[in-house]
Design a protein around this motif. Structure first.
Motif, PDB file in Angstrom:
ATOM      1  N   ASP A  89       0.828  -1.203   0.000  1.00  0.00           N
ATOM      2  CA  ASP A  89       0.000   0.000   0.000  1.00  0.00           C
ATOM      3  C   ASP A  89       0.864   1.255   0.000  1.00  0.00           C
ATOM      4  OD1 ASP A  89      -2.237   1.629   0.134  1.00  0.00           O
ATOM      5  OD2 ASP A  89      -2.411   1.462   2.300  1.00  0.00           O
ATOM      6  N   ARG A 107      -1.369  -0.709  -5.000  1.00  0.00           N
ATOM      7  CA  ARG A 107      -2.623  -0.964  -4.280  1.00  0.00           C
ATOM      8  C   ARG A 107      -3.455  -2.058  -4.926  1.00  0.00           C
ATOM      9  NH1 ARG A 107      -2.547   5.029  -3.411  1.00  0.00           N
ATOM     10  NH2 ARG A 107      -1.552   5.204  -1.365  1.00  0.00           N
ATOM     11  N   ASN A 108      -3.424  -2.171  -6.239  1.00  0.00           N
ATOM     12  CA  ASN A 108      -4.161  -3.264  -6.873  1.00  0.00           C
ATOM     13  C   ASN A 108      -3.605  -4.612  -6.425  1.00  0.00           C
ATOM     14  OD1 ASN A 108      -5.947  -1.620  -8.292  1.00  0.00           O
ATOM     15  ND2 ASN A 108      -4.576  -1.428 -10.044  1.00  0.00           N
ATOM     16  N   ILE A 148      -4.757  -5.212  -2.885  1.00  0.00           N
ATOM     17  CA  ILE A 148      -6.166  -5.618  -2.841  1.00  0.00           C
ATOM     18  C   ILE A 148      -6.320  -7.080  -3.216  1.00  0.00           C
ATOM     19  CG2 ILE A 148      -8.386  -5.321  -4.020  1.00  0.00           C
ATOM     20  CD1 ILE A 148      -7.740  -2.294  -4.090  1.00  0.00           C
ATOM     21  N   GLU A 149      -5.647  -7.495  -4.283  1.00  0.00           N
ATOM     22  CA  GLU A 149      -5.743  -8.891  -4.714  1.00  0.00           C
ATOM     23  C   GLU A 149      -5.208  -9.836  -3.638  1.00  0.00           C
ATOM     24  OE1 GLU A 149      -7.249 -10.296  -7.334  1.00  0.00           O
ATOM     25  OE2 GLU A 149      -8.007  -8.254  -7.639  1.00  0.00           O
ATOM     26  N   TRP A 188      -5.059  -9.244  -0.383  1.00  0.00           N
ATOM     27  CA  TRP A 188      -5.930  -9.268   0.795  1.00  0.00           C
ATOM     28  C   TRP A 188      -7.276  -9.912   0.491  1.00  0.00           C
ATOM     29  CZ3 TRP A 188      -3.537  -8.538   5.146  1.00  0.00           C
ATOM     30  CH2 TRP A 188      -4.288  -8.494   6.324  1.00  0.00           C
ATOM     31  N   ARG A 189      -7.737  -9.796  -0.741  1.00  0.00           N
ATOM     32  CA  ARG A 189      -8.985 -10.456  -1.126  1.00  0.00           C
ATOM     33  C   ARG A 189      -8.864 -11.967  -0.922  1.00  0.00           C
ATOM     34  NH1 ARG A 189      -9.706  -8.600  -6.215  1.00  0.00           N
ATOM     35  NH2 ARG A 189     -11.156  -6.957  -5.596  1.00  0.00           N
ATOM     36  N   TYR A 230      -9.636  -4.826   4.311  1.00  0.00           N
ATOM     37  CA  TYR A 230      -9.988  -4.918   2.895  1.00  0.00           C
ATOM     38  C   TYR A 230     -10.699  -3.642   2.438  1.00  0.00           C
ATOM     39  CZ  TYR A 230     -11.930  -7.040  -1.376  1.00  0.00           C
ATOM     40  OH  TYR A 230     -12.258  -7.334  -2.679  1.00  0.00           O
ATOM     41  N   LEU A 234      -8.287  -0.738   2.048  1.00  0.00           N
ATOM     42  CA  LEU A 234      -7.521  -0.814   0.811  1.00  0.00           C
ATOM     43  C   LEU A 234      -8.374  -0.413  -0.391  1.00  0.00           C
ATOM     44  CD1 LEU A 234      -5.713  -4.212   1.496  1.00  0.00           C
ATOM     45  CD2 LEU A 234      -4.614  -1.970   1.383  1.00  0.00           C
ATOM     46  N   LEU A 235      -9.620  -0.870  -0.417  1.00  0.00           N
ATOM     47  CA  LEU A 235     -10.509  -0.526  -1.520  1.00  0.00           C
ATOM     48  C   LEU A 235     -10.750   0.977  -1.586  1.00  0.00           C
ATOM     49  CD1 LEU A 235     -13.128  -3.391  -1.088  1.00  0.00           C
ATOM     50  CD2 LEU A 235     -11.528  -3.170  -2.997  1.00  0.00           C
ATOM     51  N   GLN A 289      -7.669   2.854  -2.872  1.00  0.00           N
ATOM     52  CA  GLN A 289      -7.441   2.702  -4.301  1.00  0.00           C
ATOM     53  C   GLN A 289      -8.373   3.618  -5.089  1.00  0.00           C
ATOM     54  OE1 GLN A 289      -9.037   1.434  -7.090  1.00  0.00           O
ATOM     55  NE2 GLN A 289      -7.227   1.275  -8.391  1.00  0.00           N
ATOM     56  N   ASN A 342     -14.265  -0.500  -6.988  1.00  0.00           N
ATOM     57  CA  ASN A 342     -13.791  -0.850  -5.652  1.00  0.00           C
ATOM     58  C   ASN A 342     -14.619  -0.158  -4.569  1.00  0.00           C
ATOM     59  OD1 ASN A 342     -11.773  -2.577  -6.478  1.00  0.00           O
ATOM     60  ND2 ASN A 342     -10.224  -0.979  -6.577  1.00  0.00           N
TER      61      ASN A 342
END
Length: 206
Positions: free
Chosen positions: A135, A140-141, A144-145, A147-148, A164, A167-168, A171, A176
């Motif tokens: 982050d 950030r993408n 996100i992936e 942490w998803r 989560y 982060l969304l 971004q 998101n």
């Protein structure tokens, strides 16, 4: 009979030697692991607080990384230490006075965060260190992936959903933001929950 007696004696001797070697190796390994753990604890927490022998915790990211190298040579499997150094490097990114310092701290944060999760991908400190490093580095993408996948694996943990959402929101892409609003049922932070409720109404979500 004499042959069997000799065989049994040699067998017991061999087993005894193996056990002795295993014991010596275990002792050697334990001493090294304990010394590495001592370096970690001294770096993160300091010791002898309030006395003339006090040593404060190490908050200098560069020095902490040097101590980590010594600890790694003794016992390379302590995932808490690189996670802590990754956090320090993220802080160093925020405090950097020029781009060279920032880039060095960013690369170190990513390196040590990745090391922590490579040693133990299930430890929460390792996970948070890695995702915060991503982050802070504005990847950030990727954060996100990563942490998803954790949220999908441990869906019942509200704190994971809250990270989560954080982060969304950082971004900021519209898709998101919609996904973040859908997560509101898991969020315990009242202010964040209200923000997500407003977003949900704006997006027409049920």
């Amino acid at each position: 009979m004499e042959l069997n007696h000799t065989f049994r004696r040699r067998f017991r001797l061999a087993v005894g030697c193996v056990l002795l070697f295993a014991g010596l190796f275990g002792t050697w390994y334990s001493v090294r692991a304990a010394r590495a753990q001592q370096l970690y604890l001294r770096t993160k927490y300091g010791y002898f607080r309030g006395t003339g022998l006090e040593r404060p915790r190490e908050t200098n990211a560069t020095e902490a990384a040097r101590v980590l190298q010594r600890a790694r040579e003794l016992y390379p499997d302590n995932y808490y230490f690189p996670a802590y150094v990754a956090w320090l490097q993220v802080d160093a990114m925020r405090q950097a006075r020029d781009w060279e310092q920032f880039n060095n701290a960013r690369d170190a944060a990513l390196y040590f965060g990745r090391e922590a999760v490579s040693i133990n991908p299930y430890n929460s400190e390792s996970r948070y260190a890695w995702v915060r490093a991503l982050d802070a580095a504005e990847r950030r993408n990727e954060a996100i992936e990563y942490w998803r996948g954790i949220v999908e694996l441990e869906y019942w943990m509200p704190d994971l959903h809250q990270e989560y959402v954080r982060l969304l929101l950082r971004q900021g892409a519209s898709s998101n933001l919609v996904e973040a609003a859908k997560e509101r049922v898991f969020i315990r932070d009242a202010a964040l929950r209200r923000r997500l409720d407003r977003m949900a109404r704006l997006f027409g979500l049920p």
